[in-house]
Write a protein that holds these residues in place. Sequence first.
Motif, short mmCIF file in Angstrom:
data_model
loop_
_atom_site.label_atom_id
_atom_site.label_comp_id
_atom_site.label_asym_id
_atom_site.label_seq_id
_atom_site.Cartn_x
_atom_site.Cartn_y
_atom_site.Cartn_z
N GLU A 102 2.67 -9.99 1.65
CA GLU A 102 2.94 -9.71 0.24
C GLU A 102 2.91 -8.20 -0.02
O GLU A 102 3.79 -7.65 -0.70
CB GLU A 102 1.90 -10.41 -0.64
CG GLU A 102 2.05 -11.92 -0.71
CD GLU A 102 0.92 -12.55 -1.51
OE1 GLU A 102 0.00 -11.81 -1.94
OE2 GLU A 102 0.96 -13.79 -1.70
N LEU A 103 1.90 -7.52 0.52
CA LEU A 103 1.78 -6.08 0.32
C LEU A 103 2.93 -5.33 1.00
O LEU A 103 3.39 -4.29 0.51
CB LEU A 103 0.45 -5.59 0.87
CG LEU A 103 -0.81 -6.08 0.13
CD1 LEU A 103 -2.07 -5.68 0.91
CD2 LEU A 103 -0.87 -5.52 -1.28
N GLU A 105 5.99 -6.27 1.36
CA GLU A 105 7.29 -6.46 0.72
C GLU A 105 7.71 -5.24 -0.10
O GLU A 105 8.89 -4.96 -0.25
CB GLU A 105 7.27 -7.71 -0.18
CG GLU A 105 7.33 -9.02 0.57
CD GLU A 105 8.57 -9.12 1.46
OE1 GLU A 105 9.69 -8.81 0.97
OE2 GLU A 105 8.43 -9.50 2.63
N GLU A 106 6.74 -4.51 -0.62
CA GLU A 106 7.05 -3.31 -1.40
C GLU A 106 7.81 -2.28 -0.56
O GLU A 106 8.61 -1.50 -1.10
CB GLU A 106 5.74 -2.68 -1.91
CG GLU A 106 5.92 -1.34 -2.60
CD GLU A 106 4.61 -0.67 -2.95
OE1 GLU A 106 4.62 0.54 -3.26
OE2 GLU A 106 3.55 -1.35 -2.92
N PHE A 107 7.56 -2.29 0.75
CA PHE A 107 8.10 -1.23 1.61
C PHE A 107 9.33 -1.66 2.41
O PHE A 107 10.10 -0.81 2.86
CB PHE A 107 7.01 -0.74 2.57
CG PHE A 107 5.82 -0.16 1.87
CD1 PHE A 107 5.85 1.14 1.38
CD2 PHE A 107 4.67 -0.92 1.68
CE1 PHE A 107 4.74 1.68 0.73
CE2 PHE A 107 3.56 -0.40 1.04
CZ PHE A 107 3.61 0.90 0.56
N ARG A 153 -1.92 0.17 0.95
CA ARG A 153 -2.00 -0.77 -0.16
C ARG A 153 -3.11 -1.76 0.13
O ARG A 153 -3.40 -2.06 1.30
CB ARG A 153 -0.67 -1.52 -0.35
CG ARG A 153 0.49 -0.65 -0.79
CD ARG A 153 0.30 -0.13 -2.20
NE ARG A 153 1.45 0.61 -2.69
CZ ARG A 153 1.61 1.93 -2.55
NH1 ARG A 153 0.66 2.64 -1.93
NH2 ARG A 153 2.68 2.53 -3.01
N THR A 172 12.97 0.12 2.55
CA THR A 172 12.88 1.47 1.99
C THR A 172 13.00 2.56 3.05
O THR A 172 12.94 3.74 2.71
CB THR A 172 11.55 1.67 1.24
OG1 THR A 172 10.45 1.52 2.17
CG2 THR A 172 11.42 0.65 0.11
N LYS A 193 -5.38 -5.43 -1.47
CA LYS A 193 -5.52 -6.51 -2.45
C LYS A 193 -6.82 -7.25 -2.17
O LYS A 193 -7.12 -7.57 -1.02
CB LYS A 193 -4.34 -7.47 -2.38
CG LYS A 193 -4.42 -8.61 -3.39
CD LYS A 193 -3.21 -9.53 -3.31
CE LYS A 193 -3.34 -10.68 -4.31
NZ LYS A 193 -2.16 -11.59 -4.24
#
Length: 365
Positions: free
Chosen positions: A327-328, A330-332, A307, A335, A309
Amino acid sequence: MTEIKRHRITLHVDMDSFYSSVETRERPELKGLPVVVGSDPKEGSGRGVVSTCSYEAREFGIHSGMPISKAYKLCPDAAYLPVNMKLYKETSRQIMQLMRIFPDRFQQVSVDEAYLDIGDGIEDYESATLLAEKIKDEVFRKHGLTCSIGVAPNKVIAKIASDFNKPNGLTVVRPAEVEDFLFPLPISKIPGIGKKTQPILKEMGMETVGQLATADVQLLIARFGKFGLVMHQLANGVDRREVKEREEVKSISTEDTFDRDISEPDMIRKNILQLCENVHKPLIKKRFRFRTVTIKVRYGDFRTYTRAKTVSAATTEMQTIKKVSLELMEEFIGTGEFRLLGVGVTKLEKIDERQTSLSDFLDSD
């Protein structure tokens, strides 16, 4: 086939199994044995990957990028050595310095390979072949290492030729021989055609370079866009790129493979922050600003994602790297379990000596 108009002769020099060859040079007792450079396999439970391996190790099916645990299963008796990048870079610097004296133009493309444009002074392939042999002899005499060289009308053919007869090979492809050399090869030999593209080309009836070279270019463009045209040109031996000194660093990154998969949010964030600090140090040392932050995650089953940004203005601030990376990430988080995390910065700009900011010093501690 499109005519190759360029008369200058290009050499591609590729060191043979560089890391493992340097290790074997330093430890003569390893000569002739399977040598694997990478993380300690820990009797098959290691978490890293193979960086490179000797040709003896390749006979067991080991290859670069393979999980070290799998390599251990294939050949537990191999010599497993940690990566010694300081040694490899210094050896590379010496070899590249040696090779720079031969060509009109020189382009180092990695720690173990370079292109040489030997200029207008040598226009016949007999003289170019003698030069390639001299380079091979000098590298071996002064550094105890072998290399493979391709001699050809341009960069793409020279690169394919250098890989044609490894190790310690020398392959010469004259302009009139390009079609006979390229066309029988599998399409995987064309740089840029990887595991995702090959099956698509195969479905379109193209498995050899010759089939790709004679295909309808409009069909290729319709399926692959501009890359379809590029593939078609390379398959025909057309490459107009010049040999030129590599431009400035385009990215700085680091990653860490864990002894065990991690999933705890606090541990993940702690590791990300440490990676950010590891990236920031060379950023400041090499005097770059960045605009884009990237992260890389690899799950326990080897699924890998990245990822990125881009921030509004180029900066050197470590806090920006940390903020964006978290921040990037947090998506993972939550999971699954991770075996590897990585952080990098790209879109780099060189800092003018007169433009040093206070943050350069505050963040460099």
